[in-house]
Design a protein around this motif. Structure first.
Motif, PDB file in Angstrom:
ATOM      1  N   ARG A 128      87.486  22.726  43.109  1.00 52.90           N
ATOM      2  CA  ARG A 128      86.286  23.351  43.665  1.00 52.90           C
ATOM      3  C   ARG A 128      85.299  22.356  44.273  1.00 52.90           C
ATOM      4  O   ARG A 128      84.510  22.717  45.140  1.00 52.90           O
ATOM      5  CB  ARG A 128      85.577  24.182  42.589  1.00 52.90           C
ATOM      6  CG  ARG A 128      86.302  25.458  42.207  1.00 52.90           C
ATOM      7  CD  ARG A 128      85.594  26.159  41.064  1.00 52.90           C
ATOM      8  NE  ARG A 128      85.617  25.361  39.853  1.00 52.90           N
ATOM      9  CZ  ARG A 128      84.872  25.622  38.777  1.00 52.90           C
ATOM     10  NH1 ARG A 128      84.023  26.629  38.784  1.00 52.90           N
ATOM     11  NH2 ARG A 128      84.958  24.859  37.700  1.00 52.90           N
ATOM     12  N   LYS A 129      85.333  21.116  43.810  1.00 54.63           N
ATOM     13  CA  LYS A 129      84.377  20.131  44.314  1.00 54.63           C
ATOM     14  C   LYS A 129      84.885  19.396  45.556  1.00 54.63           C
ATOM     15  O   LYS A 129      84.167  18.564  46.114  1.00 54.63           O
ATOM     16  CB  LYS A 129      84.054  19.118  43.213  1.00 54.63           C
ATOM     17  CG  LYS A 129      83.309  19.735  42.025  1.00 54.63           C
ATOM     18  CD  LYS A 129      82.976  18.682  40.980  1.00 54.63           C
ATOM     19  CE  LYS A 129      82.241  19.310  39.797  1.00 54.63           C
ATOM     20  NZ  LYS A 129      81.934  18.301  38.738  1.00 54.63           N
ATOM     21  N   SER A 139      84.875  29.093  36.873  1.00 55.84           N
ATOM     22  CA  SER A 139      84.419  29.646  38.148  1.00 55.84           C
ATOM     23  C   SER A 139      84.193  31.130  38.077  1.00 55.84           C
ATOM     24  O   SER A 139      83.122  31.633  38.362  1.00 55.84           O
ATOM     25  CB  SER A 139      85.438  29.322  39.247  1.00 55.84           C
ATOM     26  OG  SER A 139      85.071  29.934  40.458  1.00 55.84           O
ATOM     27  N   PRO A 182      87.728  25.286  46.628  1.00 57.10           N
ATOM     28  CA  PRO A 182      86.283  25.338  46.900  1.00 57.10           C
ATOM     29  C   PRO A 182      85.938  26.579  47.711  1.00 57.10           C
ATOM     30  O   PRO A 182      86.812  27.199  48.334  1.00 57.10           O
ATOM     31  CB  PRO A 182      86.032  24.061  47.707  1.00 57.10           C
ATOM     32  CG  PRO A 182      87.355  23.711  48.307  1.00 57.10           C
ATOM     33  CD  PRO A 182      88.398  24.179  47.343  1.00 57.10           C
ATOM     34  N   ALA A 218      85.877  21.701  33.466  1.00 57.07           N
ATOM     35  CA  ALA A 218      84.807  22.092  34.389  1.00 57.07           C
ATOM     36  C   ALA A 218      84.355  23.502  34.039  1.00 57.07           C
ATOM     37  O   ALA A 218      85.048  24.235  33.338  1.00 57.07           O
ATOM     38  CB  ALA A 218      85.305  22.037  35.824  1.00 57.07           C
TER      39      ALA A 218
END
Length: 516
Positions: A402-403, A472, A364, A469
């Motif tokens: 990342r979450k 990024s 994250p 997901a």
């Protein structure tokens, strides 16, 4: 910091450390944190070695067969010899005098002269005119309030205080703080993933030594012995190297940490080392690393790194130093997972095809003091052949974390213990280290991927491409632009609404005879 009215779930040592730091920070006044940290950390170190010395001195003095003033009696117990003029009790007694700065400098010189391993390590500029002596005396009294009982307790408590202060100063320095300090939750994740129980541990850009401290904690927490690991490090910044040496000394960690001003690329202090574990957080995207002078270096087995970015120089330097069954965990900028410029894509392809990439973790954002840009973790393995574990040759594990993370300050996150367990647990299950925890892909979080599929994606290693997901690296800029357009539109609507309200207010005031 206000004293709580009743006991809470907060650990007592955390309250002590936070209170000490808050008080010390108030004392520094206008002094810059980058300068002040050396003042404080040097005094904490002097308090540590003096407390450990005086505790053993008391024991020896009570034994008629011992000589409490024999330096050899302390060397045998791995305790630093502290000359009379450097002992804390004497320093504290003169804390309120104008000569306190010179007294401390003389103490530091005496300690270095009596202990070869500390030569050139301790700060010795407390007597400079610019350093407020009243503040210095108050700081000495504050550090004197750290009460310990014996050498073991001293090492534990003052070690925690030193570590807490390193983090506090890194936060105060912001970007510059990242040069010497990696957040504990990131280090903790690296250590939990690699599990360095025994063997040689190496960090070619070791900062203040946080990787080594966490590795020692891990070994002890799992019933091992500190002697089971051998620690090697190198640091280019001399002041940071001194912080690391003091950090290791407080912890009682034997470590071969070396310094030169050329750095690991140009003057490798551990040239012949083959490490079982490498844990490192090299500076991101360094452009002036002198790559033009190393084009034919033996370390660049997978391609010469671009002169304008050292990311793949760091990765190949660490691969070069891995033992035949060694593993590495490296923190890098997200761009390293997908960049194609200056041959980086070809180097990454060669590393993947050599089956060196074990696991990729997308972290994250907001974890670091030095940058708000999200980073990633590269886990490299010299060999994925089964050795009591599952055969994962020809496969890469991708984890998109990342979450995860929890905000602990206005601009900074930390990975929680549960976050670390979740990430490391998936990795260990995939590797077969957790026989009762069979690995399964988890959509949106993790997926094991064959090298053929990685090749289909152009050897891009961004976890979002594989676990479901959003990507990024590929999408962050686009998402930012879309978000900016949305916010601009919302702002325009709010400004229009404000103008209408202003007109309505003015009309209302005029209706009752008020001139506006």
């Amino acid at each position: 910091m206000a004293r709580p009215k009743k006991a809470t779930a907060e650990k007592p040592q955390e309250k002590i450390e936070a209170k000490l730091f808050a008080t010390a920070d108030k004392l520094r006044g206008a002094m810059d944190a980058s300068e002040y940290k050396h003042v404080v950390l040097g005094l904490i170190f002097l308090k540590f070695i003096s407390d450990a010395f005086e505790a053993h001195h008391t024991t020896l003095a009570a034994d008629p067969a011992s000589n409490a003033e024999d330096p050899e009696e302390y060397l045998a117990e791995n305790i630093f010899w502290v000359p009379k003029q450097a002992r804390w009790s004497g320093i504290q007694a003169t804390a309120k005098t104008d000569a306190i700065g010179k007294t401390i400098d003389d103490a530091m010189v005496a300690v270095e002269a009596s202990n070869d391993s500390l030569k050139g390590v301790l700060p010795k500029d407390y007597g400079r005119p610019s350093l407020n002596k009243t503040m210095l005396g108050e700081l000495i009294d504050l550090i004197a309030s750290i009460k310990t009982d014996g050498a073991t307790d001293t090492k534990d408590l003052l070690g925690r205080v030193y570590e807490y202060f390193l983090g506090g100063f890194a936060g105060a320095e912001g970007k510059r703080g990242g040069e010497f300090y990696t957040p504990p939750s990131v280090v903790g994740l690296l250590v939990e993933m690699l599990e360095p129980y025994q063997g040689r541990i190496y960090d070619p850009c070791c900062g203040s030594g946080g990787m080594f401290v966490q590795s020692e904690k891990f070994v002890l927490a799992h019933g091992g012995k500190v002697d089971d690991v051998a620690i090697y490090g190198q640091e280019m910044n001399n002041t940071t190297w001194r912080l690391a040496k003091m950090n290791m000394a407080i912890r009682g960690i034997e470590a071969d940490i070396r310094w030169n001003n050329e750095g690991s690329f140009h003057k490798d202090e551990h040239k012949d080392l083959k490490a079982d574990f490498i844990l490192a957080n090299p500076p991101f995207n360094i452009s002036d690393w002198g790559g033009d002078r190393l084009r034919e270096d033996v370390r660049w087995k997978y391609g010469a790194p671009p002169e304008g970015n050292a990311n793949f120089a760091w990765l190949q330097h660490m691969i070069h130093h891995l033992s035949p069954k060694g593993h590495a965990g490296v923190v890098l900028a997200n761009g390293s997972m997908s960049s194609q410029q200056s041959g980086e894509g070809e180097i990454r392809r060669a590393m993947v095809e050599a089956d060196l990439v074990d696991c990729m973790v997308a972290l994250p954002g907001q974890l670091f003091y030095s940058t708000q840009i999200p980073a990633c973790l590269w886990f490299l393995a010299r060999s994925k052949a089964p050795n009591g574990f599952r055969d994962r040759r020809g496969e890469v594990l991708f984890i998109d974390a990342r979450k995860l993370g929890t905000m602990v300050e206005r601009t900074r996150k930390e990975l929680t213990e549960n976050d670390i367990r979740r990430i490391a647990g998936k990795y260990h299950a995939w590797r077969g280290k957790s026989p009762n925890n069979l690995y399964e892909d988890e959509p949106g979080f993790c997926r094991a991927v064959k090298l053929d599929e990685v090749a289909e994606h152009g050897y891009v290693l961004t976890p979002g491409r594989y676990v479901g997901a959003p990507d990024s690296d590929d999408d962050d800029e686009v998402l930012f632009e879309k978000r900016l357009i949305t916010l601009s539109s919302e702002l325009g609507a709010l400004l229009d609404r404000a103008a209408k309200l202003d007109d309505e207010i003015r009309a209302g005031l005029r209706s009752i005879g008020v001139k506006v």
